[in-house]
Design a protein around this motif. Sequence first.
Motif, short mmCIF file in Angstrom:
data_model
loop_
_atom_site.label_atom_id
_atom_site.label_comp_id
_atom_site.label_asym_id
_atom_site.label_seq_id
_atom_site.Cartn_x
_atom_site.Cartn_y
_atom_site.Cartn_z
N ARG A 74 0.83 -1.21 0.00
CA ARG A 74 0.00 0.00 0.00
C ARG A 74 0.87 1.26 0.00
N PHE A 78 0.95 4.04 -2.93
CA PHE A 78 0.66 5.43 -2.55
C PHE A 78 1.75 6.36 -3.05
N ARG A 81 1.60 6.69 -6.91
CA ARG A 81 0.49 7.53 -7.35
C ARG A 81 0.79 9.00 -7.05
N SER A 86 0.39 5.82 -13.08
CA SER A 86 -0.80 4.98 -13.10
C SER A 86 -0.35 3.57 -12.76
N GLU A 88 -1.03 -0.42 -10.85
CA GLU A 88 -1.81 -1.50 -10.26
C GLU A 88 -0.87 -2.27 -9.33
N LYS A 106 -7.29 0.08 5.63
CA LYS A 106 -7.83 1.16 4.81
C LYS A 106 -7.43 0.93 3.36
N PRO A 107 -8.41 0.86 2.45
CA PRO A 107 -8.08 0.55 1.06
C PRO A 107 -7.30 1.66 0.37
N VAL A 108 -6.46 1.25 -0.56
CA VAL A 108 -5.72 2.16 -1.42
C VAL A 108 -6.12 1.86 -2.85
N ASP A 109 -6.48 2.88 -3.59
CA ASP A 109 -6.93 2.70 -4.97
C ASP A 109 -5.89 1.96 -5.79
N GLY A 110 -6.32 0.91 -6.48
CA GLY A 110 -5.43 0.16 -7.35
C GLY A 110 -4.75 -1.01 -6.69
N SER A 112 -4.91 -4.67 -4.76
CA SER A 112 -5.74 -5.85 -4.51
C SER A 112 -4.86 -6.97 -3.99
#
Length: 234
Positions: A74, A78, A81, A86, A88, A106-110, A112
């Motif tokens: 994460r 972070f 970004r 961009s 993943e 706490k989720p972070v965009d992108g 999984s």
Amino acid sequence: MTLSKRAEHLTELMDDPECDPVKLRRTLERFKYVNRIVAGWASIYRSRIRPEFAAAQGPVRLLDIGCGAGDVLRRMVFMARRDGFSIEGIGIDPDTRALEVARAAKPVDGVSYQLATSTRLAAAGERFDAVISNHLLHHLDTGSLAQVIRDTEQLTTRIAVHSDIERGWTAYGLYAAGILPLAPGTFLRTDGLLSIRRSFTAEELESAVPRGWRIHRGGPFRLLAVLRRGGETS
């Protein structure tokens, strides 16, 4: 007790499927503090990962093998970004208990997480600009280490960085005392000391990886096994 030889036979408490689940969760959740203090991933990102992402000139993919609670992944995503990439980020771990903690954070965009091994992803033809691991190598026996290294060579198109502890008495003594504030109710102290006993010296790790890999010191008591592909895409 001696640190002259790697104690590969030792088993950490958190690797026991029957270990105390509350202590395990606390241990996994507090790793983020330990990693912030000692692992040096911000420096690794700036000096090694970010230049490779910049050279990719497009969306990038990052794989964390043995991601545990996912804090390193994460943080890396972070930072990437924040730098305008961009990206993943995929974290894989064979332990469902670790992934439960990762997914609860706490989720972070992108970002999984997958219940998977590096071997499975390599066999599926997955490719990533960067492949990393944190405190994974010392958990592996000789055969498993060789397999992860082979998988990594298939999975990365630009760079791989496996970061781990360098075994030694200074690291052992400083960790034994320094971890005390975070240790209550967790496996952090017991398992951390076992981890140091299971970890490599620079010479041992250099002998364990094939040609093309380089072993660097990533800071006090840290070893980095690094593979650079120079933008290879196949």
